[in-house]
Enzyme design. Structure first.
Site, PDB file in Angstrom:
ATOM      1  N   GLY A  74      -8.202  -5.822   1.306  1.00 26.48           N
ATOM      2  CA  GLY A  74      -7.384  -5.399   0.183  1.00 26.48           C
ATOM      3  C   GLY A  74      -6.198  -4.569   0.603  1.00 26.48           C
ATOM      4  O   GLY A  74      -5.362  -4.197  -0.220  1.00 26.48           O
TER       5      GLY A  74
ATOM      6  N   VAL B 209      -2.751  -3.789   3.340  1.00 28.09           N
ATOM      7  CA  VAL B 209      -1.577  -4.564   3.742  1.00 28.09           C
ATOM      8  C   VAL B 209      -1.833  -5.359   5.022  1.00 28.09           C
ATOM      9  O   VAL B 209      -1.360  -6.492   5.162  1.00 28.09           O
ATOM     10  CB  VAL B 209      -0.339  -3.635   3.896  1.00 28.09           C
ATOM     11  CG1 VAL B 209      -0.562  -2.587   4.972  1.00 28.09           C
ATOM     12  CG2 VAL B 209       0.905  -4.447   4.187  1.00 28.09           C
ATOM     13  N   ASP B 210      -2.565  -4.808   5.984  1.00 23.20           N
ATOM     14  CA  ASP B 210      -2.743  -5.470   7.274  1.00 23.20           C
ATOM     15  C   ASP B 210      -3.452  -6.814   7.138  1.00 23.20           C
ATOM     16  O   ASP B 210      -2.958  -7.850   7.591  1.00 23.20           O
ATOM     17  CB  ASP B 210      -3.512  -4.563   8.240  1.00 23.20           C
ATOM     18  CG  ASP B 210      -2.746  -3.300   8.583  1.00 23.20           C
ATOM     19  OD1 ASP B 210      -1.505  -3.355   8.634  1.00 23.20           O
ATOM     20  OD2 ASP B 210      -3.385  -2.251   8.788  1.00 23.20           O
TER      21      ASP B 210
ATOM     22  N   LEU C 257     -15.734  -7.969   1.888  1.00 22.60           N
ATOM     23  CA  LEU C 257     -17.064  -7.385   1.856  1.00 22.60           C
ATOM     24  C   LEU C 257     -17.099  -6.258   0.831  1.00 22.60           C
ATOM     25  O   LEU C 257     -16.270  -5.344   0.875  1.00 22.60           O
ATOM     26  CB  LEU C 257     -17.428  -6.815   3.234  1.00 22.60           C
ATOM     27  CG  LEU C 257     -17.495  -7.813   4.385  1.00 22.60           C
ATOM     28  CD1 LEU C 257     -17.605  -7.074   5.708  1.00 22.60           C
ATOM     29  CD2 LEU C 257     -18.668  -8.749   4.212  1.00 22.60           C
TER      30      LEU C 257
ATOM     31  N   CYS D  37     -19.649  -0.199  11.810  1.00 22.32           N
ATOM     32  CA  CYS D  37     -19.286  -1.168  10.768  1.00 22.32           C
ATOM     33  C   CYS D  37     -18.760  -2.456  11.390  1.00 22.32           C
ATOM     34  O   CYS D  37     -19.153  -3.555  10.991  1.00 22.32           O
ATOM     35  CB  CYS D  37     -18.239  -0.544   9.846  1.00 22.32           C
ATOM     36  SG  CYS D  37     -17.805  -1.567   8.431  1.00 22.32           S
TER      37      CYS D  37
ATOM     38  N   GLY E 179      -7.348  -7.813  10.437  1.00 21.82           N
ATOM     39  CA  GLY E 179      -6.106  -7.057  10.507  1.00 21.82           C
ATOM     40  C   GLY E 179      -6.115  -5.948  11.542  1.00 21.82           C
ATOM     41  O   GLY E 179      -5.264  -5.051  11.495  1.00 21.82           O
TER      42      GLY E 179
ATOM     43  N   CYS F 273     -14.307   5.820   4.890  1.00 21.12           N
ATOM     44  CA  CYS F 273     -14.153   5.133   3.601  1.00 21.12           C
ATOM     45  C   CYS F 273     -15.237   5.487   2.601  1.00 21.12           C
ATOM     46  O   CYS F 273     -14.975   5.563   1.404  1.00 21.12           O
ATOM     47  CB  CYS F 273     -14.098   3.622   3.827  1.00 21.12           C
ATOM     48  SG  CYS F 273     -15.619   2.905   4.499  1.00 21.12           S
TER      49      CYS F 273
END
Length: 367
Positions: A9, A11-12, A32, A100, A124, A197
């Protein structure tokens, strides 16, 4: 090629999907869902939940590619968040981004890509995959400020062979955002993800307290020479090398003190002068080699932390023990739980997790 793109979600990954589609590849997007939608929607700069899933779907619609959302909350909770809390409870410092990548991202997404008949998985990440004489090699990105090769060191050789990192050669993030704008992607100006995150507002100790209450039980703060300097409100709030948040124990006379070690068994936080923290030796467990393991000590450079400059070292592989022994040319601060990644110039040789803290030089600590 038919390529699965991991779309967070941001930009990369959105640019990766756009570039590959523009090049004529058959692109399939996958996002995910890793933790609660509601909690994530309130946190700016998160990924893999909440608004980010909607952003990924909007980009896929813009590009005209299929998009799948995979629920991996339980796996993420067990293998990343659970490991995060357990590591702090052991008195070590976790590095959840590597866990992760190692589990839900590369393991699960590579499996999905193969199930969908894809020939590659693209992400990304800022790193370069180079075809060498013996197969795919992992190299640092062209932009050293954004290089993420450190976080990919647990990627297996098989996964690396299947992976693609289209952004690795870009000079900086501005160039990537310019591509997003050219492609007409609404996320072109979206802020980067920040901090961890899944930790609301950076309060990781609150998360650890819910999962491992023993890690926030009170205990003693002691000097490396044995003197009791005060008390603390939980070992999860401390990591080797830390100099802030030590209260009245921050100073010993006119000398600044730092966390030299965390004794989880006795719930003790050990402090010492900074120079006494440094060690010339470290031991790595869970070692992942991206080259054939060396049969003799090998000179290379290593990074003990993601943002530090690589330092000269010699690495010896103990195949029987499954451990790598690292000898640093110049002593550094070794924080158990963090990753140590080995390089030959720009190429990643492999990496592992620091298992043995640097021994505090008690003579220097008491001087």
């Amino acid at each position: 090629m038919r390529i699965l793109v991991a779309m967070s979600g941001g930009v990369d990954s959105s640019v990766v999907a756009g570039l590959l589609a523009e090049q004529g590849h058959e692109v399939v997007g996958a996002t995910l869902q890793l933790y609660d939608h509601g909690a994530a929607a309130k946190k700016k700069g998160a990924c893999c939940a909440g608004q980010d899933i909607h952003d990924a779907r909007d980009v896929a619609d813009r590009l005209g590619i299929p998009h799948y959302v995979l629920d991996r909350e339980q796996v993420f909770r067990r293998e990343v968040i659970g490991d995060f809390a357990d590591t702090y409870a052991r008195g070590e410092t976790p590095i959840p981004c590597i866990r992760c990548n190692q589990t839900v991202k590369f393991r699960d997404l590579v499996a999905l890509a193969r199930d969908l008949g894809c020939e590659a998985l693209a992400t990304g990440h800022y790193a370069r995959r180079v075809e060498g004489a013996d197969g795919a090699e992992l190299h640092r990105a062209a932009d050293p400020a954004r290089d993420q090769s450190y976080f990919l060191a647990a990627t297996t050789r098989e996964q690396l062979g299947f992976a693609r990192f289209p952004l690795g050669g870009y000079p900086d993030k501005a160039a990537v955002r310019a591509v997003a704008a050219r492609l007409g992607l609404a996320v072109a100006d979206k802020p980067d993800s920040q901090d961890i995150c899944f930790v609301p507002e950076g309060r990781y100790d609150s998360l650890v307290a819910k999962l491992r209450p023993d890690a926030v039980a009170p205990g003693e703060v002691v000097h490396a020479d044995g003197r009791v300097l005060g008390s603390h409100a939980g070992i999860a709030r401390y990591t080797v090398g830390q100099g802030r948040g030590l209260g009245n124990a921050s100073w010993d006379g006119d000398e600044r003190l730092y966390v030299a070690g965390v004794d989880a068994g006795r719930r003790r936080v050990v402090l010492a002068p900074r120079g006494a923290l440094e060690s010339a030796e470290a031991t790595l467990g869970e070692v992942n080699w991206l080259v054939d393991p060396p049969d003799a000590p090998r000179r290379c450079t290593v990074k003990l932390r993601a943002r530090e400059v690589p330092r000269d070292a010699v690495v010896a592989w103990d195949a029987d023990a499954g451990l790598a022994r690292v000898t640093l040319d110049v002593p550094g601060i070794v924080a158990p739980g963090q990753a140590c990644v080995m390089y030959d110039e720009d190429r990643v040789l492999g990496g592992g997790f620091l298992r043995v803290a640097g021994t505090v030089d008690r003579a220097r600590a008491a001087a």
